[in-house]
Design a protein around this motif. Structure first.
Motif, PDB file in Angstrom:
ATOM      1  N   VAL A 175      -1.568   4.274  -1.583  1.00  0.00           N
ATOM      2  CA  VAL A 175      -0.469   5.238  -1.590  1.00  0.00           C
ATOM      3  C   VAL A 175      -0.286   5.833  -0.198  1.00  0.00           C
ATOM      4  CG1 VAL A 175      -0.953   5.817  -4.007  1.00  0.00           C
ATOM      5  CG2 VAL A 175      -1.904   7.243  -2.181  1.00  0.00           C
ATOM      6  N   ARG A 176       0.828   6.537  -0.038  1.00  0.00           N
ATOM      7  CA  ARG A 176       1.063   7.315   1.176  1.00  0.00           C
ATOM      8  C   ARG A 176       1.196   8.784   0.784  1.00  0.00           C
ATOM      9  NH1 ARG A 176       2.549   6.146   6.200  1.00  0.00           N
ATOM     10  NH2 ARG A 176       3.089   3.990   5.664  1.00  0.00           N
ATOM     11  N   LEU A 177       0.511   9.670   1.548  1.00  0.00           N
ATOM     12  CA  LEU A 177       0.612  11.103   1.306  1.00  0.00           C
ATOM     13  C   LEU A 177       1.791  11.661   2.092  1.00  0.00           C
ATOM     14  CD1 LEU A 177      -3.143  12.194   1.516  1.00  0.00           C
ATOM     15  CD2 LEU A 177      -1.884  11.202  -0.413  1.00  0.00           C
ATOM     16  N   LEU A 178       2.635  12.428   1.406  1.00  0.00           N
ATOM     17  CA  LEU A 178       3.827  13.027   2.009  1.00  0.00           C
ATOM     18  C   LEU A 178       3.692  14.544   1.998  1.00  0.00           C
ATOM     19  CD1 LEU A 178       6.543  10.804   0.287  1.00  0.00           C
ATOM     20  CD2 LEU A 178       5.509  10.479   2.547  1.00  0.00           C
ATOM     21  N   PRO A 179       4.401  15.248   2.885  1.00  0.00           N
ATOM     22  CA  PRO A 179       4.320  16.713   2.893  1.00  0.00           C
ATOM     23  C   PRO A 179       4.711  17.305   1.541  1.00  0.00           C
ATOM     24  CG  PRO A 179       5.407  15.914   4.880  1.00  0.00           C
ATOM     25  CD  PRO A 179       5.265  14.730   3.971  1.00  0.00           C
ATOM     26  N   GLY A 180       4.115  18.464   1.253  1.00  0.00           N
ATOM     27  CA  GLY A 180       4.446  19.162   0.020  1.00  0.00           C
ATOM     28  C   GLY A 180       3.753  18.619  -1.204  1.00  0.00           C
ATOM     29  N   GLY A 181       2.668  17.871  -1.007  1.00  0.00           N
ATOM     30  CA  GLY A 181       1.906  17.375  -2.150  1.00  0.00           C
ATOM     31  C   GLY A 181       2.452  16.119  -2.792  1.00  0.00           C
ATOM     32  N   ALA A 182       3.492  15.512  -2.218  1.00  0.00           N
ATOM     33  CA  ALA A 182       4.079  14.301  -2.798  1.00  0.00           C
ATOM     34  C   ALA A 182       3.241  13.078  -2.448  1.00  0.00           C
ATOM     35  CB  ALA A 182       5.510  14.117  -2.309  1.00  0.00           C
ATOM     36  N   VAL A 183       3.188  12.136  -3.377  1.00  0.00           N
ATOM     37  CA  VAL A 183       2.446  10.890  -3.191  1.00  0.00           C
ATOM     38  C   VAL A 183       3.396   9.723  -3.431  1.00  0.00           C
ATOM     39  CG1 VAL A 183       0.524   9.462  -3.998  1.00  0.00           C
ATOM     40  CG2 VAL A 183       0.294  11.956  -3.958  1.00  0.00           C
ATOM     41  N   SER A 184       3.560   8.875  -2.411  1.00  0.00           N
ATOM     42  CA  SER A 184       4.421   7.698  -2.531  1.00  0.00           C
ATOM     43  C   SER A 184       3.566   6.521  -2.991  1.00  0.00           C
ATOM     44  CB  SER A 184       5.088   7.388  -1.189  1.00  0.00           C
ATOM     45  OG  SER A 184       5.877   6.218  -1.286  1.00  0.00           O
ATOM     46  N   PRO A 185       3.835   5.966  -4.191  1.00  0.00           N
ATOM     47  CA  PRO A 185       2.959   4.918  -4.717  1.00  0.00           C
ATOM     48  C   PRO A 185       3.223   3.559  -4.098  1.00  0.00           C
ATOM     49  CG  PRO A 185       4.722   5.359  -6.266  1.00  0.00           C
ATOM     50  CD  PRO A 185       4.886   6.356  -5.150  1.00  0.00           C
ATOM     51  N   GLY A 186       2.150   2.831  -3.869  1.00  0.00           N
ATOM     52  CA  GLY A 186       2.242   1.455  -3.402  1.00  0.00           C
ATOM     53  C   GLY A 186       1.635   0.528  -4.432  1.00  0.00           C
ATOM     54  N   PRO A 187       1.069  -0.585  -4.013  1.00  0.00           N
ATOM     55  CA  PRO A 187       0.573  -1.582  -4.961  1.00  0.00           C
ATOM     56  C   PRO A 187      -0.599  -1.073  -5.793  1.00  0.00           C
ATOM     57  CG  PRO A 187      -0.123  -2.098  -2.726  1.00  0.00           C
ATOM     58  CD  PRO A 187       0.886  -1.005  -2.598  1.00  0.00           C
ATOM     59  N   ARG A 188      -0.617  -1.518  -7.041  1.00  0.00           N
ATOM     60  CA  ARG A 188      -1.733  -1.193  -7.912  1.00  0.00           C
ATOM     61  C   ARG A 188      -2.984  -1.963  -7.500  1.00  0.00           C
ATOM     62  NH1 ARG A 188      -0.660   1.492 -12.590  1.00  0.00           N
ATOM     63  NH2 ARG A 188       1.533   1.743 -13.187  1.00  0.00           N
ATOM     64  N   LEU A 189      -4.139  -1.381  -7.801  1.00  0.00           N
ATOM     65  CA  LEU A 189      -5.421  -2.029  -7.550  1.00  0.00           C
ATOM     66  C   LEU A 189      -6.109  -2.352  -8.871  1.00  0.00           C
ATOM     67  CD1 LEU A 189      -6.698   0.262  -4.645  1.00  0.00           C
ATOM     68  CD2 LEU A 189      -5.567  -1.972  -4.441  1.00  0.00           C
ATOM     69  N   ASN A 190      -6.977  -3.347  -8.842  1.00  0.00           N
ATOM     70  CA  ASN A 190      -7.757  -3.721 -10.016  1.00  0.00           C
ATOM     71  C   ASN A 190      -9.167  -3.161  -9.987  1.00  0.00           C
ATOM     72  OD1 ASN A 190      -5.692  -5.359 -11.161  1.00  0.00           O
ATOM     73  ND2 ASN A 190      -6.229  -7.010  -9.745  1.00  0.00           N
ATOM     74  N   ALA A 222       2.903  -5.469  -0.133  1.00  0.00           N
ATOM     75  CA  ALA A 222       1.593  -6.082  -0.309  1.00  0.00           C
ATOM     76  C   ALA A 222       1.708  -7.532  -0.743  1.00  0.00           C
ATOM     77  CB  ALA A 222       0.788  -5.304  -1.346  1.00  0.00           C
ATOM     78  N   THR A 223       0.665  -8.283  -0.413  1.00  0.00           N
ATOM     79  CA  THR A 223       0.522  -9.660  -0.878  1.00  0.00           C
ATOM     80  C   THR A 223      -0.958  -9.968  -0.978  1.00  0.00           C
ATOM     81  OG1 THR A 223       1.264 -11.940  -0.518  1.00  0.00           O
ATOM     82  CG2 THR A 223       0.431 -10.761   1.392  1.00  0.00           C
ATOM     83  N   VAL A 224      -1.283 -11.008  -1.731  1.00  0.00           N
ATOM     84  CA  VAL A 224      -2.668 -11.479  -1.806  1.00  0.00           C
ATOM     85  C   VAL A 224      -2.903 -12.416  -0.635  1.00  0.00           C
ATOM     86  CG1 VAL A 224      -4.329 -12.832  -3.123  1.00  0.00           C
ATOM     87  CG2 VAL A 224      -2.839 -11.202  -4.296  1.00  0.00           C
TER      88      VAL A 224
END
Length: 274
Positions: A175-190, A222-224
């Motif tokens: 994920v990426r942390l954004l100002p104001g407590g927001a979290v930008s989601p990226g690829p899921r992990l296993n 993301a990619t494998v």
């Protein structure tokens, strides 16, 4: 061979042998926890110590537990510690924010894993027993932001987190942390506990996620990059290490009848491109 952007991974070798798990690489004797300019910060049981350019001790600060990491920014140093007395569970000790010039204690904080930002700001995260968060503190120890995320912090143009939540099934992502407590989601992990990622020169993250190596770019695309053909297992100990254009993925699995013995698989890849 797989690729993301300019990077490709070419399989070179795979070895299986009896051995020790790939725990965090030991710091060479005398190697400081952190270094910035003329200052070096060293840790030993019960103390943190700063030295100058000539190696002489500038100050020593007594503390509970044993320092395990230090992070320097803006004339401050954040020190995380291990301790058996601080909490009734685990090894979590207090985190100390100190003045880098004289060792004065600025604040005592609570967190397991830290990272330095610019201007004397620090990230400090904690996970477990219903807690999954990262807080940002300024150079005076005042909280300036908070996010529902925790893991391995990668600070550059912003902050990315390779999350680790110890849940099965995991909810972790990059994920990426954004100002104001927001979290930008990226690829899921296993993998609920991925090891520390490798950061490539262009900012691409390589994440050993269960049986695959994921490449995640600055935009969280993301990619494998490679498949290891090994299942994710909470008992295994994993590490991903880079030495120039060589990438090593190490997975150690304890024997069912003898948990102190490990079968260690090591995959070697050649990184191309960049």
């Amino acid at each position: 061979m797989a690729s993301i952007g300019a990077w490709r991974a070419e399989a070179v070798d795979h070895r299986r042998e009896e051995g020790r798990p790939p725990y965090e690489q030991a710091r060479p004797p005398g190697e400081p926890l952190a270094r910035r300019g003329e200052f070096a910060v060293h840790g030993a049981k019960g103390e943190i110590r700063a030295t100058g350019a000539d190696g002489r001790t500038l100050w020593t600060h007594a503390l509970a537990g044993r320092p395990n990491a230090a992070h320097i920014s803006g004339g401050r140093v954040l020190v995380t510690t291990d301790s058996l007395e601080y909490t009734p569970w685990g090894f979590l000790g207090p985190a100390y924010l100190l003045d880098l010039a004289d060792g004065r204690r600025v604040a005592e904080l609570r967190g397991e894993r830290g990272a330095a930002r610019s201007g004397g700001r620090f990230l400090l995260g904690l996970e477990g027993y219903g807690v999954f968060e990262t807080r940002e503190y300024d150079r005076d120890g005042a909280e300036t932001d908070r996010w529902t995320s925790y893991g391995h912090y990668v600070v550059g143009s912003g902050v990315r987190v390779v999350e680790a939540d110890r849940r099965i099934p995991t909810r972790a992502r990059v994920v990426r942390l954004l100002p104001g407590g927001a979290v930008s989601p990226g690829p899921r992990l296993n993998d609920p506990q991925p090891p520390k990622p490798v950061v490539l020169p262009d900012g691409t993250l390589l994440v050993l996620d269960g049986g695959v190596i994921r490449a995640v770019d600055r935009d969280l695309g993301a990619t494998v990059l490679a498949e290891l053909r090994t299942p994710a297992d909470s008992r295994t100990v994993r590490a991903l290490r880079r030495d120039g254009d060589v990438l090593l993925a190490i997975v150690a699995e304890p024997h069912p009848a003898d948990p102190v013995r490990y079968t260690v698989d090591t995959w070697t890849f050649r990184l191309l491109g960049g």
